[in-house]
Design a protein around this motif. Structure first.
Motif, short mmCIF file in Angstrom:
data_model
loop_
_atom_site.label_atom_id
_atom_site.label_comp_id
_atom_site.label_asym_id
_atom_site.label_seq_id
_atom_site.Cartn_x
_atom_site.Cartn_y
_atom_site.Cartn_z
N SER A 95 13.59 -1.36 -1.48
CA SER A 95 12.74 -2.19 -2.33
C SER A 95 13.58 -3.39 -2.78
O SER A 95 14.72 -3.20 -3.23
CB SER A 95 12.27 -1.38 -3.54
OG SER A 95 12.07 -2.21 -4.66
N GLY A 122 8.62 0.18 -0.80
CA GLY A 122 8.10 -0.85 -1.72
C GLY A 122 7.34 -0.15 -2.84
O GLY A 122 6.65 0.83 -2.60
N ARG A 123 7.49 -0.68 -4.05
CA ARG A 123 6.90 -0.01 -5.21
C ARG A 123 5.88 -0.88 -5.93
O ARG A 123 6.05 -2.09 -6.04
CB ARG A 123 8.00 0.35 -6.22
CG ARG A 123 8.94 1.42 -5.74
CD ARG A 123 9.91 1.83 -6.81
NE ARG A 123 10.93 0.81 -7.04
CZ ARG A 123 11.08 0.13 -8.16
NH1 ARG A 123 10.26 0.31 -9.18
NH2 ARG A 123 12.06 -0.74 -8.28
N ARG A 128 3.82 3.73 -7.92
CA ARG A 128 2.85 3.74 -6.82
C ARG A 128 3.49 3.04 -5.64
O ARG A 128 4.36 2.20 -5.81
CB ARG A 128 1.57 3.01 -7.25
CG ARG A 128 0.87 3.75 -8.38
CD ARG A 128 -0.51 3.21 -8.61
NE ARG A 128 -0.47 2.03 -9.45
CZ ARG A 128 -1.37 1.77 -10.41
NH1 ARG A 128 -2.37 2.60 -10.62
NH2 ARG A 128 -1.28 0.69 -11.13
N SER A 129 3.02 3.35 -4.44
CA SER A 129 3.72 2.73 -3.31
C SER A 129 3.04 1.43 -2.90
O SER A 129 1.84 1.24 -3.11
CB SER A 129 3.88 3.72 -2.16
OG SER A 129 2.73 3.68 -1.38
N TRP A 130 3.84 0.53 -2.38
CA TRP A 130 3.35 -0.79 -1.98
C TRP A 130 3.66 -0.98 -0.50
O TRP A 130 4.83 -0.98 -0.10
CB TRP A 130 4.05 -1.89 -2.80
CG TRP A 130 3.56 -3.26 -2.45
CD1 TRP A 130 4.17 -4.16 -1.62
CD2 TRP A 130 2.34 -3.88 -2.88
NE1 TRP A 130 3.41 -5.29 -1.51
CE2 TRP A 130 2.29 -5.15 -2.28
CE3 TRP A 130 1.30 -3.48 -3.72
CZ2 TRP A 130 1.22 -6.03 -2.48
CZ3 TRP A 130 0.24 -4.36 -3.93
CH2 TRP A 130 0.21 -5.62 -3.32
N TRP A 138 8.00 -10.27 0.78
CA TRP A 138 8.44 -9.28 -0.22
C TRP A 138 9.72 -9.81 -0.84
O TRP A 138 10.75 -9.87 -0.17
CB TRP A 138 8.67 -7.91 0.43
CG TRP A 138 7.71 -7.59 1.56
CD1 TRP A 138 8.03 -7.30 2.85
CD2 TRP A 138 6.27 -7.50 1.50
NE1 TRP A 138 6.89 -7.07 3.60
CE2 TRP A 138 5.80 -7.18 2.79
CE3 TRP A 138 5.32 -7.68 0.48
CZ2 TRP A 138 4.44 -7.03 3.10
CZ3 TRP A 138 3.97 -7.54 0.79
CH2 TRP A 138 3.55 -7.21 2.07
N LEU A 139 9.63 -10.25 -2.07
CA LEU A 139 10.83 -10.84 -2.67
C LEU A 139 10.90 -10.57 -4.17
O LEU A 139 9.89 -10.34 -4.82
CB LEU A 139 10.89 -12.35 -2.38
CG LEU A 139 9.83 -13.30 -2.94
CD1 LEU A 139 10.17 -13.73 -4.36
CD2 LEU A 139 9.75 -14.54 -2.05
N SER A 140 12.13 -10.61 -4.68
CA SER A 140 12.36 -10.37 -6.11
C SER A 140 13.28 -11.45 -6.67
O SER A 140 14.28 -11.80 -6.06
CB SER A 140 13.01 -9.00 -6.33
OG SER A 140 12.20 -7.99 -5.79
N ASN A 180 -1.44 -8.01 -13.14
CA ASN A 180 -0.50 -8.39 -12.09
C ASN A 180 -1.12 -8.60 -10.72
O ASN A 180 -0.42 -8.51 -9.73
CB ASN A 180 0.59 -7.31 -11.97
CG ASN A 180 0.02 -5.99 -11.48
OD1 ASN A 180 -1.13 -5.68 -11.77
ND2 ASN A 180 0.78 -5.25 -10.73
N GLY A 191 0.62 -8.65 -5.42
CA GLY A 191 0.89 -7.83 -6.61
C GLY A 191 2.26 -8.21 -7.16
O GLY A 191 3.12 -8.69 -6.41
N LEU A 193 5.54 -6.98 -9.68
CA LEU A 193 6.20 -5.87 -10.37
C LEU A 193 7.35 -6.39 -11.21
O LEU A 193 8.35 -6.87 -10.68
CB LEU A 193 6.72 -4.85 -9.34
CG LEU A 193 7.43 -3.64 -9.94
CD1 LEU A 193 6.46 -2.79 -10.76
CD2 LEU A 193 8.06 -2.79 -8.85
N GLY A 209 9.21 -8.93 -9.00
CA GLY A 209 8.94 -8.71 -7.58
C GLY A 209 7.58 -9.27 -7.21
O GLY A 209 6.58 -9.00 -7.89
N PHE A 210 7.54 -10.04 -6.13
CA PHE A 210 6.28 -10.56 -5.59
C PHE A 210 6.02 -9.84 -4.27
O PHE A 210 6.89 -9.84 -3.39
CB PHE A 210 6.40 -12.05 -5.25
CG PHE A 210 6.44 -12.98 -6.43
CD1 PHE A 210 5.29 -13.58 -6.90
CD2 PHE A 210 7.65 -13.27 -7.05
CE1 PHE A 210 5.34 -14.47 -7.97
CE2 PHE A 210 7.71 -14.16 -8.12
CZ PHE A 210 6.55 -14.76 -8.58
N ASN A 213 0.72 -10.49 0.71
CA ASN A 213 0.24 -10.16 2.05
C ASN A 213 0.02 -11.47 2.80
O ASN A 213 -1.04 -12.07 2.69
CB ASN A 213 -1.07 -9.37 1.98
CG ASN A 213 -0.90 -8.03 1.28
OD1 ASN A 213 0.20 -7.47 1.26
ND2 ASN A 213 -1.97 -7.52 0.72
N ALA A 225 -5.91 1.89 0.33
CA ALA A 225 -5.87 0.59 -0.35
C ALA A 225 -6.56 -0.49 0.48
O ALA A 225 -6.81 -1.59 -0.01
CB ALA A 225 -4.42 0.19 -0.62
#
Ligand code: BT5
Length: 326
Positions: A95, A122-123, A128-130, A138-140, A180, A191, A193, A209-210, A213, A225
């Motif tokens: 993650s 990924g969270r 919950r899972s992403w 996927w970046l933070s 979010n 989403g 986080l 975290g962004f 998709n 989902a």
């Protein structure tokens, strides 16, 4: 602006001369390395996925660049002063939030960004899972705002505004759902986080975290989902260029962050409300401790949601999942 590494200088020159040969000498001068050392830079760029042709007499020619969010691809596009000046890239990570937290604890500076092509764990919120397959973004981001932890939820809203504004530059009109979610036509495209490390009166660091998709299909998202999810490529009918999109996201995010630090939370909130899909709507809020219902009555100073309930009372809730009714 990002300070260029020697490899980044080489790739920048090759890109400028798209499809043409550049002499080894010219590349060496541009990157301030010796003529002999250029070969090493070229080899290392090839290992990262760049296809570079070499001709003994004519020099080097860039044939293609990898579709990866590596610093070499991002550096020339980034226009920020803090966000994304340092990018840590992984092809795969559990993650990006986990790695960013680890780096933040070791003192990584504000604005450091961790990006992965794929996340194996990924969270979302509440563990919950992403779903994070290749092709997404996927970046933070690590922030160190000199603020009290109480209003940290504001950063989730701020991040949603930034993601929505970045998506708007693609000609799409997204909506935001507290706290979010960024949606397109009612389906989740992004989403956020937020994770916090703080002392009682001071934030030590935030990791935001962004999960966007981007170039993924609905089939990449787990069945449970899938119906509620969408992607930028799905909506546009074509893949997006991820690197310029990420550079835009950094710019708008930095602008919103500056506004918040300058004391203009009202401004950020007003941009949020403009895009919010809950205004005047009846909503159901699962607070994780019970279900509440009411009419959306805005967001308070700390980013918490306000609901006008059947008895006319307005109540504030700090966390939960929203379902929008009529
Ligand atoms: C979120 O949680 O929306 C936060 C997602 C944050 C992901 C980013 S990616 C980079 C960084 N690193 C991480 O490990 N996380 C962050 P929440 O509101 O709790 O929504 C989670 C729910 O969304 C799941 O239970 C699924 O139902 C659904 N979901 C899972 N993957 C999805 C996807 N790719 N697109 C849309 N919905 C998804």
């Amino acid at each position: 602006m990002v300070e260029q590494t020697k490899e980044q200088a080489v790739i920048a020159t090759l890109k400028e001369r798209k499809d043409r040969y550049v002499s080894g000498q010219e590349l060496a001068t541009g990157a301030s390395v010796s003529r002999a050392a250029i070969w090493k830079q070229i080899e290392s760029l090839r290992a990262k996925g760049y296809v570079i042709e070499a001709s003994p007499r004519r020099g080097y020619r860039l044939v293609s660049s990898p579709d990866l969010l590596i610093p070499e691809e991002l550096a020339a596009l980034i226009r920020t002063e803090t966000i994304g000046l340092r990018v840590v890239h992984r092809k795969e990570v559990d993650s990006t939030n986990n790695l960013a937290k680890e780096l933040a604890e070791k003192g990584a500076p504000e604005g450091t960004v961790v990006i992965a092509e794929e996340q194996t764990a990924g969270r979302g919120r509440l563990e919950r899972s992403w779903a994070s397959p290749r092709g997404g973004i996927w970046l933070s981001v690590i922030l160190r705002p000199p603020l009290a932890p109480l209003g940290a939820t504001r950063f989730t809203l701020l991040a949603a505004v930034a993601a929505a504004k970045a998506i708007e530059t693609l000609g799409i009109t997204p909506e935001i759902k507290w706290p979010n979610d960024v949606l397109i036509e009612g389906r989740k495209v992004c989403g956020i986080l937020l994770e916090l490390s703080a002392q009682a009166d001071r934030i030590e660091h935030l990791v935001i975290g962004f999960g966007i998709n981007a170039n993924i299909t609905q089939r990449d998202i787990p069945v449970e989902a899938r119906e509620r999810a969408t992607s930028l490529a799905g909506v546009l009918g074509r893949e997006i260029a991820r690197a310029p999109f990420v550079a835009t996201l950094f710019s708008v995010f930095e602008q919103e962050y500056r506004r918040l630090l300058a004391g203009d939370w009202e401004g950020v909130l007003s941009d949020w409300i403009q895009r919010c899909n809950m205004v005047n709507k009846h909503i159901v809020l699962d607070t994780f401790q019970g279900v509440e219902e009411g009419v959306f009555a805005g967001v308070d100073d700390f980013g918490a949601i306000r609901l006008r309930q059947a008895d006319g009372e307005v109540q504030t809730f700090a966390a939960g999942d929203v379902t929008v009714k009529a």
